[in-house]
Design an enzyme around this catalytic site. Structure first.
Site, PDB file in Angstrom:
ATOM      1  CB  SER A 145      -9.723  12.880   1.412  1.00  0.00           C
ATOM      2  OG  SER A 145      -8.786  13.336   2.351  1.00  0.00           O
ATOM      3  CE  LYS A 157       0.214  -3.334   3.306  1.00  0.00           C
ATOM      4  NZ  LYS A 157      -0.570  -2.521   4.319  1.00  0.00           N
ATOM      5  CD  GLU A 206       1.712   5.203   6.519  1.00  0.00           C
ATOM      6  OE1 GLU A 206       1.379   5.886   7.505  1.00  0.00           O
ATOM      7  OE2 GLU A 206       0.897   4.596   5.805  1.00  0.00           O
ATOM      8  CG  ASN A 234      -0.460   8.313   8.363  1.00  0.00           C
ATOM      9  OD1 ASN A 234      -1.034   7.397   7.790  1.00  0.00           O
ATOM     10  ND2 ASN A 234       0.789   8.239   8.775  1.00  0.00           N
ATOM     11  CB  THR A 246      -0.954  -0.009   1.206  1.00  0.00           C
ATOM     12  OG1 THR A 246      -0.212  -0.204   2.403  1.00  0.00           O
ATOM     13  CG2 THR A 246      -1.996  -1.109   1.066  1.00  0.00           C
ATOM     14  CB  THR A 270      -1.389  -2.231   8.766  1.00  0.00           C
ATOM     15  OG1 THR A 270      -2.256  -1.526   9.516  1.00  0.00           O
ATOM     16  CG2 THR A 270      -2.132  -2.600   7.499  1.00  0.00           C
TER      17      THR A 270
END
Lengths: 383, 383
Positions: free
Chosen positions: A383, A168, A259, A378, A146, A179
């Site tokens: 959106s 992942k 991230e 994040n 992702t 996750t």
């Protein structure tokens, strides 16, 4: 290689249109046997995605012939329809591979709360089933990422057998798994109980000890499938060692690609009364936003380490805690060490060591700093 | 007004050179009586700053004649010398005011792990003692702020008595108090037990329910001093109501001025089995970094609310949770509501409501979003 490093496995990853980017987003892994033993470990989150509920169920039999995975949608918080979607996905795999739906585990990752585009997904399953093979280009590992910046795979060679894997991760890396979706394969001869014992021991020491941002996902899944194709039956210890090594390698890659992170931080708590207390203290430090911001700024502010330790129930004397940054003692007996200025934390890798002087147990938690890039990434995810 | 709104109190704040900025950094509050009853609530952190250890000790007698506060240094993790510094500060106040050191509480805030510049601080005490008075310019409230952008004070009028107060906060706002120093004063007639009961009830419902960044400080202190100068003896209920109102006002100001925040977020959990479970769920949501980043980005990503709820032990049916953003139902029965797109979260104030359908208890936690400014500010705090 990857999940196909072990004999008796095929894999493929295709682009089915679930990701707006057009990148690969559906993966299939097939165990061609002769064995079909399997085990799984799932998220500790009580809000579980439909594929987690499904896969937990089918794994009760200790067998799996295939795993289908998709990125581009978590299929979490999608109600009864979401569960039907997971079921339909497993059914489609079963049809294409001439197996039963109960032989198929399903894993999904992506945004929570949106239904999957089933037409595209089922077409993706058809394509992936056609392309199953050795997968030298690691298309399966590509299809599950992702916000990861690159696919992550591993291969571990045991004594006459092999363990392969793909994972992942990227965000929401936290206790009781991140996750993350992880598929491990082995050509060792092993039954479901042996796999389950090995997998639980390995995840407890690896994935459960990475904690990038304290957030726990609805979709975490780690699966281990055995084909027996090597015709080698390792001892339980040999199996556990190899599985743990594979998990450790993949966990390391997850922290390396979290991230927005600018640092990979290993927090080691030593001389704790129990291993659990060492772990509790290390985790409290890993989750301290103020400290993680300071480290991002290359500020070796050990005071925030002590403030985090003080929130735990672990055994310690508040006046007798030592802290080192990259082996430079910055805090001795809970107060500043004159040497502290020698600590240089500007490199990507940082070791924080805490001595509780309360026993003989040690644990390490791996985490990342809290960066501007993390907040940026994040703050604009759905959106 | 401030701590001098209630009769029988004097205050002053001076610039003693502890802050590099040259701003005011030493404050003194004096109770001129006739009573000297007092109560205090302190950080739950087990690593306690020297002034916390000192003040806890002196408050055991239920009396205080003065409070001395400094910004520009927390005097935490400073070893036995740090405690001696606190003691010396109390002694200097006692000398100047002709009282005993055991009548003086000490509060400090600033960077952890560095000793205070005692020469400057003691000079500041001398100056502040000379300037004690009505303090119409709120110099005492100015002297205690750190990264706060403005001083915070309150005045509550009860039935024939008054409660005044000042607070500093800004970062590390978390459970069992924030990094906050708060002095409340009242001219009511009340003994130490009455004050203690009122203060604990008030902080439990106010300061303990703000959680800006999940971090707990080593220095949190809330003090309540009674002079009896109004000659009014309120009922316990009247006293508690006024103290709670003062605390609520100050807590609201803290969240309004939290480090780098762009939103003030009220998380209300309804229909929980117990109030504690409502609070646990609200706090888990408040501490979810991924959600707090999304809210900063004006992204009403309710999926992260559910993922946070799922990490708690509270009673709920995973398929029957409702979530609203600003009264727009975004999630019904743990799945997306078609109306969800109507949620507008672009304003500074945001209400998140969760219905657990598990009982009849409610709790609200106030928090802030996780912003680029927060990371920036906290990545460069000590250096």
């Amino acid at each position: 290689m990857s999940v196909t490093s072990a004999k008796g496995f095929q894999a493929a990853g295709v682009a089915a249109g679930l990701k707006p980017s057009g990148d690969r987003d559906v993966a299939l892994v097939r165990n061609t046997g002769p064995l079909d033993a399997a085990a799984g470990v799932f998220t500790g989150n009580r809000i579980k995605a439909a594929p987690v509920l499904w896969s937990e169920q089918v794994l009760k039999a200790g067998r799996l012939t295939a795993v289908v995975l998709n990125s581009g949608g978590a299929n979490a918080c999608t109600g009864p329809q979401g569960f039907q979607d997971t079921h339909a996905t497993a059914e489609r795999v079963a049809e294409r591979l001439n197996i039963g739906a109960a032989d198929v585990a399903v894993c999904s990752t992506g945004v929570i709360g949106e239904r999957l585009p089933m037409h595209a997904l089922l077409n993706g399953v058809d394509q992936a089933a056609q392309q199953l093979g050795d997968d030298p280009d690691k298309t399966a590992a590509q299809a599950i990422i992702t916000t990861d910046t690159h696919p992550k795979t591993t291969t571990v060679h045991g004594n006459g057998f092999t363990v392969g894997g793909m994972v992942k991760g990227a965000g929401m890396l936290a206790p009781a798994l991140a996750t993350m979706l992880c598929v491990l394969t082995t050509d060792a001869i092993a039954d479901a109980d042996a796999l389950d014992t090995a997998l639980r021991a390995a995840t407890k020491q690896t994935f459960d000890r990475i904690d990038s941002d304290g957030c726990m996902s609805t979709n975490d899944t780690v699966l281990l499938l055995a084909s027996g194709a090597s015709k080698t039956k390792p001892t339980q210890e040999e199996l556990e060692t190899a599985v743990k090594q594979a998990c450790a390698d993949l966990a390391h890659q997850l922290i390396g690609d979290a991230e927005g992170a600018s640092k990979e931080i290993a927090i080691t708590v030593t001389n704790a009364k129990t291993e659990q207390e060492a772990l509790d203290v290390a985790r409290a430090i890993a989750r301290n936003n103020l400290l993680m911001c300071a480290l991002f700024g290359n500020d070796p502010y050990w005071g925030r380490v002590l403030a985090a330790i003080g929130t735990t129930d672990a055994t310690f004397d508040p006046d007798r805690i030592d802290v080192s940054f990259n082996d430079v003692p910055v805090c001795v007996n809970s107060a500043a060490n004159p040497q502290a200025h020698a600590a240089d934390i500007s490199a990507r890798n940082l070791d924080i060591t805490v001595d509780l002087h309360a026993g003989e147990n040690t644990a390490t938690v791996h985490t990342n700093d809290l960066t501007l890039a993390y907040v940026h990434e994040n703050s604009a995810y759905t959106s």
